[in-house]
Design a protein around this motif. Structure first.
Motif, short mmCIF file in Angstrom:
data_model
loop_
_atom_site.label_atom_id
_atom_site.label_comp_id
_atom_site.label_asym_id
_atom_site.label_seq_id
_atom_site.Cartn_x
_atom_site.Cartn_y
_atom_site.Cartn_z
N LYS A 102 0.84 -1.21 0.00
CA LYS A 102 0.00 0.00 0.00
C LYS A 102 0.87 1.25 0.00
CE LYS A 102 -3.31 0.15 3.05
NZ LYS A 102 -4.19 -0.11 4.20
N GLU A 103 1.95 1.22 0.77
CA GLU A 103 2.85 2.37 0.83
C GLU A 103 3.52 2.60 -0.52
OE1 GLU A 103 3.09 4.67 3.24
OE2 GLU A 103 1.43 3.52 4.09
N VAL A 104 3.95 1.53 -1.19
CA VAL A 104 4.57 1.66 -2.51
C VAL A 104 3.54 2.22 -3.50
CG1 VAL A 104 5.58 0.41 -4.46
CG2 VAL A 104 6.28 -0.15 -2.13
N ALA A 105 2.31 1.73 -3.41
CA ALA A 105 1.27 2.19 -4.33
C ALA A 105 0.98 3.69 -4.15
CB ALA A 105 -0.01 1.38 -4.12
N LYS A 106 1.18 4.20 -2.96
CA LYS A 106 0.93 5.62 -2.68
C LYS A 106 2.13 6.51 -2.98
CE LYS A 106 -1.58 4.49 1.43
NZ LYS A 106 -1.75 4.82 2.84
N ASP A 107 3.30 5.90 -3.19
CA ASP A 107 4.54 6.65 -3.36
C ASP A 107 4.58 7.34 -4.72
OD1 ASP A 107 7.09 7.65 -3.42
OD2 ASP A 107 8.09 5.72 -3.20
N SER A 108 4.47 8.67 -4.70
CA SER A 108 4.46 9.42 -5.95
C SER A 108 5.82 9.44 -6.64
CB SER A 108 3.97 10.85 -5.70
OG SER A 108 4.83 11.50 -4.79
N ASN A 109 6.87 9.03 -5.94
CA ASN A 109 8.20 8.97 -6.54
C ASN A 109 8.42 7.67 -7.33
OD1 ASN A 109 9.04 11.47 -5.53
ND2 ASN A 109 9.54 10.54 -3.56
N ALA A 110 7.57 6.68 -7.12
CA ALA A 110 7.69 5.41 -7.84
C ALA A 110 7.01 5.55 -9.20
CB ALA A 110 7.04 4.29 -7.04
N ASN A 111 7.49 4.78 -10.19
CA ASN A 111 6.86 4.89 -11.51
C ASN A 111 5.48 4.23 -11.48
OD1 ASN A 111 6.98 2.08 -12.37
ND2 ASN A 111 9.18 2.37 -12.66
N VAL A 112 4.68 4.56 -12.48
CA VAL A 112 3.28 4.12 -12.52
C VAL A 112 3.17 2.60 -12.54
CG1 VAL A 112 1.17 4.17 -13.91
CG2 VAL A 112 2.52 6.24 -13.64
N GLY A 113 4.02 1.92 -13.29
CA GLY A 113 3.97 0.46 -13.35
C GLY A 113 4.22 -0.17 -12.00
N THR A 114 5.18 0.35 -11.29
CA THR A 114 5.50 -0.16 -9.95
C THR A 114 4.34 0.07 -9.00
OG1 THR A 114 7.85 0.26 -10.30
CG2 THR A 114 7.12 0.05 -8.01
#
Length: 71
Positions: A28-40
């Motif tokens: 959930k945290e990765v999904a909310k991370d705006s610094n991660a790319n969309v695919g991730t």
């Protein structure tokens, strides 16, 4: 003997449920991370959904084993 088996299964399912919960929260945290790319982020969101299903399944199984161990 069956009570011991049910108690062991209860512990195992409880641990697996807790592991799924931790994984769900991390995804959930990765999904909310705006610094991660969309695919991730999309992959993490999908994984979080799967983890939620696993969490609920293990928790239900743990409850069944707990009740069986009591009787």
């Amino acid at each position: 003997m069956e009570t011991i088996k049910n108690a062991a299964n209860y512990v195992a399912e409880t641990v697996q449920g807790a592991t799924a919960t931790a994984s769900k929260e991390a995804n959930k945290e990765v999904a909310k991370d705006s610094n991660a790319n969309v695919g991730t982020r999309l992959q993490a969101a999908g994984d979080a959904v799967g983890d939620k299903v696993d969490e609920q399944t293990h928790n239900r199984k743990a409850d069944v084993h707990e009740q069986a161990a009591k009787h």
